[in-house]
Design an enzyme around this catalytic site. Structure first.
Site, PDB file in Angstrom:
ATOM      1  CB  ILE A  79      20.809 -28.394   8.370  1.00 53.79           C
ATOM      2  CG1 ILE A  79      20.081 -29.728   8.380  1.00 53.79           C
ATOM      3  CG2 ILE A  79      21.891 -28.337   7.288  1.00 53.79           C
ATOM      4  CD1 ILE A  79      19.204 -29.993   7.179  1.00 53.79           C
ATOM      5  N   PRO A  80      23.193 -26.640  10.572  1.00 58.06           N
ATOM      6  CG  PRO A  80      25.150 -27.043  11.769  1.00 58.06           C
ATOM      7  CD  PRO A  80      23.972 -27.729  11.125  1.00 58.06           C
ATOM      8  CB  CYS A  81      23.067 -23.090   6.735  1.00 58.18           C
ATOM      9  SG  CYS A  81      21.615 -22.260   7.388  1.00 58.18           S
ATOM     10  CG  HIS A  82      24.823 -20.728  12.251  1.00 57.72           C
ATOM     11  ND1 HIS A  82      23.943 -21.773  12.435  1.00 57.72           N
ATOM     12  CD2 HIS A  82      25.700 -20.778  13.283  1.00 57.72           C
ATOM     13  CE1 HIS A  82      24.282 -22.420  13.547  1.00 57.72           C
ATOM     14  NE2 HIS A  82      25.333 -21.836  14.068  1.00 57.72           N
TER      15      HIS A  82
END
Length: 166
Positions: free
Chosen positions: A124-127
């Site tokens: 879950i690419p929160c970056h």
């Protein structure tokens, strides 16, 4: 290699924990098959493998990590909707907390809270979620977010160059 057992409903699942290097950090991954249960950043390694797509991603290759399943369900339907929207942000692209809030029917503050509790960064690419007027936050160290975004930008640029050369 670290192995453990976690409960998934009535079933016990054997998980592996290993780490891969990313700059000054190690990315620890708890996983089984194509299911990932936890991703975290640490200054110390854990001996053991990580899923091949994560190793490829961390080496700078453009990889679709959606082939990996999230084994740890988010806390509630609201967070699940936010995480789903974040997973749709393409490699090398970003969206603001406000944009994600609009897509998921909530506020930017709630998006920030959800992402601060994300136990599956990269999957879950929160970056890829940034502030309207800056980069936003990232745990445990903002430099990781900066490095991940820079790596994806380099990968995208190299991919465009290869496409143009053909």
């Amino acid at each position: 290699m670290h192995r453990g057992i976690i409960r998934e409903g009535d079933e016990a699942v054997e998980v592996i924990e290993g780490s891969a290097r990313f700059g000054l950090w190690y990315v620890h991954v708890r996983w089984s098959g194509t299911t990932v249960y936890q991703v975290r950043f640490s200054r110390t390694p854990v001996s053991g493998p990580v899923p091949v797509p994560i190793t490829q991603y961390l080496s700078g290759r453009i990889v679709d990590l959606s082939t990996l399943t999230c084994g740890s369900p988010p806390a509630g339907e609201h967070y699940a909707r936010i995480y789903g929207e974040v997973q749709r942000i393409p490699y090398g692209e970003t969206a603001t907390y406000g944009e994600v809030a609009g897509w998921s029917g909530t506020t930017a503050r709630v998006v920030g809270q959800a992402l601060s509790r994300n136990i599956l960064p990269l999957i879950i690419p929160c970056h890829r979620v940034v502030a309207r007027d800056g980069i936003g936050g990232f745990t445990p160290d903002l430099a990781i977010k900066v490095d991940l975004l820079a790596m994806e930008e380099r990968g995208k640029r190299q991919s465009r160059r290869r496409t143009e050369e053909r």
